[in-house]
Scaffold this active site. Structure first.
Site, PDB file in Angstrom:
ATOM      1  N   HIS A  63       0.534  -1.043   0.181  1.00  0.00           N
ATOM      2  CA  HIS A  63      -0.278   0.131  -0.194  1.00  0.00           C
ATOM      3  C   HIS A  63       0.352   1.094   0.375  1.00  0.00           C
ATOM      4  O   HIS A  63       0.314   2.394  -0.163  1.00  0.00           O
ATOM      5  CB  HIS A  63      -1.320  -0.420   1.510  1.00  0.00           C
ATOM      6  CG  HIS A  63      -1.816  -1.100   1.363  1.00  0.00           C
ATOM      7  ND1 HIS A  63      -2.949  -0.885   0.932  1.00  0.00           N
ATOM      8  CD2 HIS A  63      -2.190  -2.287   1.129  1.00  0.00           C
ATOM      9  CE1 HIS A  63      -4.131  -1.508   0.745  1.00  0.00           C
ATOM     10  NE2 HIS A  63      -3.701  -2.969   1.326  1.00  0.00           N
TER      11      HIS A  63
ATOM     12  N   ASP B 249       3.655   9.489  -1.825  1.00  0.00           N
ATOM     13  CA  ASP B 249       2.729   7.894  -0.939  1.00  0.00           C
ATOM     14  C   ASP B 249       1.613   6.865  -1.725  1.00  0.00           C
ATOM     15  O   ASP B 249       2.500   7.967  -2.946  1.00  0.00           O
ATOM     16  CB  ASP B 249       1.021   9.362  -0.580  1.00  0.00           C
ATOM     17  CG  ASP B 249       0.076   8.853   1.207  1.00  0.00           C
ATOM     18  OD1 ASP B 249      -0.356   7.885   1.358  1.00  0.00           O
ATOM     19  OD2 ASP B 249      -0.336  10.257   1.300  1.00  0.00           O
TER      20      ASP B 249
END
Length: 492
Positions: A156, A372
């Protein structure tokens, strides 16, 4: 039909419309509740004495299988190697890496122990889907225990460039462990490229079908005596569900109070976990620069930053909170008036419906992480907008979501002036342009929602690569032995 087994570090209890959870928890639960199956992992409890016991709880079609961690395991596996070593490394913060060989041993030990807890619960046709950086050695531990099921892995967070990953002393053991999975999923094509670059240049491996790296188009990887596949599978949201949450949340007291206190001022909204990777200090400074450069924004624009606490027992997170609160006090002290506070900083969680309603109320979504993997907040912000009068998303180029949300104003989160200019542009953008940008982004979100993410990954996992070497006890034993030797060498 094969049963889906989800494995993640934390099994988060999620209630519909309840407190907002992280992107992994929301994405995994949305995927699992449609198919049924099991969610296995740490309960979040740290056990002070005795042996942690596995707990099984049925909730509709989902079985939650959770277990606590002993204090030493929590300190070494979670606080230590996962979050003091891997998290900064994978977010390109080599300057913040803290490495301790004992923590690495604990990380490997806990992965092995967790795998052993799962083995008795498995059926022969289960499909196992492991999530995130805490569990990189999990498939290797399952293989050593004789598990032959198909096992996929989804990361992720970003996968770092090879030169950054080399800063982690046991980097080779980690990548070799990843090669025990049948399918590796990453958020972006850039992450796939970074992994393949390491395999070719640091592990003498081979890649077939490497260019171009197209989302959902796996490449074949041969390394460490195994064959596996890797591809980008950008995680999505359910945009129409979020839009409904936004409408429902608008009737809540907190949102009504916000509207009343704004007094027709424009609203800039940010929601992030309190983490140094999110670029919060830079974000505050860019808003300050906006007030400096565009005096008309003073007393006419309010910036709300919601930053729930995370990993508050770690020094790096205590430091970022102190820095952020110092910046907050300085900026508000400089610009505040008796009837206006420029930045409202809220250090707590809110329900998903409240956040969605605040997104819909705001004129600008301000999402500027330094790095991110995806950033689902960006996708949730777009999903929550009123199609007739949508807000504008200001988005970091270093968020995985920037690959898809091309209707956003893309910024470099290090460029304070550039971010201030983007905020000014967003606040003054004409309605027709806002609508056009929104239409492009919402169409993308609907075409690649959570179900598409899940179905595409699991389809590829079920298909296999057709070229995997035959598994046998000797090869699995040799792989485990190589990993053990590497861990000893690094720890020494």
């Amino acid at each position: 039909m094969s049963r889906l087994i989800i494995v993640s570090n934390r099994v988060a209890p999620i209630s519909e419309g309840g407190p907002a959870a992280g992107g992994l928890a929301v994405g995994v639960y949305d995927a699992l509740k449609e198919t049924g199956g099991m969610w296995f992992g740490w309960s979040g409890e740290v056990v002070s004495s005795g042996q942690p016991q596995l707990q099984l709880v049925e909730q509709g079609p989902v079985t939650f299988a959770t277990i606590g961690l002993a204090r030493r395991d929590y300190d070494q596996y979670y606080r230590g190697f996962s979050n003091a070593t891997l998290w900064p490394a994978f977010h390109y913060r080599a300057d913040m890496i803290q490495y301790d060989g004992h923590d690495f041993e604990g990380y490997w030990r806990v992965n092995t122990w967790l795998a052993q807890q799962l083995v008795p619960l498995l059926r022969a046709d289960d499909v196992i889907w492991v999530h995130d950086y805490h569990l990189i050695p999990f498939a290797q531990a399952l293989r050593a225990a004789g598990v032959k099921n198909r096992i996929g892995f989804f990361l992720h967070i970003p996968f770092p460039a090879a030169q950054v990953l080399l800063a982690v002393p046991p980097h080779r053991a980690l990548v070799e462990a990843l090669c025990s999975f049948d399918l590796l999923g990453f958020q972006t094509q850039a992450d796939v490229r970074a992994f393949c670059d390491y395999v070719v240049h640091e592990a003498a491996g081979e890649i077939e079908g490497a260019e171009p790296f197209v989302a959902g188009a796996p490449v074949l990887v041969r390394a460490f005596g195994r064959s596996l596949r890797a591809a980008a599978y950008p995680i999505g949201v359910y945009p129409d569900e979020i839009a409904q949450l936004a409408k429902a949340g608008a009737r809540g007291k907190s949102v009504r109070t916000m509207r009343q206190t704004l007094h027709d001022r424009k609203l800039i909204m940010s929601v992030d976990r309190l983490d140094y990777s999110k670029g919060l200090v830079e974000r505050f400074r860019a808003f300050e620069r906006l007030l400096d450069q565009v005096p008309a924004c003073r007393n006419n624009v309010s910036f709300v930053q919601i930053a729930p606490p995370t990993r508050s027992d770690m020094h790096a997170y205590q430091d970022i909170r102190l820095r952020l609160e110092s910046e907050l006090g300085r900026i508000n002290g400089r610009f505040a008036e008796l009837d206006w506070t420029p930045i409202r900083y809220i250090h707590r969680q809110y329900e998903r419906s409240v956040l969605a309603a605040l997104f819909r109320q705001s004129h600008v979504g301000y999402v500027t992480p330094l790095r991110d993997g995806m950033n689902l907040v960006a996708k949730e912000y777009v999903s929550a907008q009123d199609p007739d009068d949508p807000g504008v998303l200001v988005l970091s180029r270093f968020a995985g979501a920037a690959d898809e949300l091309t209707g956003a104003l893309i910024v470099n989160p290090i460029d304070i002036d550039g971010m201030a200019q983007a905020l000014a542009q967003a606040l003054s953008m004409p309605l027709a342009e806002r609508r056009a940008r929104y239409r492009d982004m919402i169409a993308q979100l609907r075409s690649n929602n959570v179900s598409v993410w899940r179905d595409t990954f699991l389809r590829d996992l079920a298909q296999g690569n057709g070229q995997r070497p035959a598994a046998n006890a000797a090869s699995e034993k040799a792989t485990a032995a190589r990993g053990k030797t590497a861990r000893k060498r690094v720890a020494a």
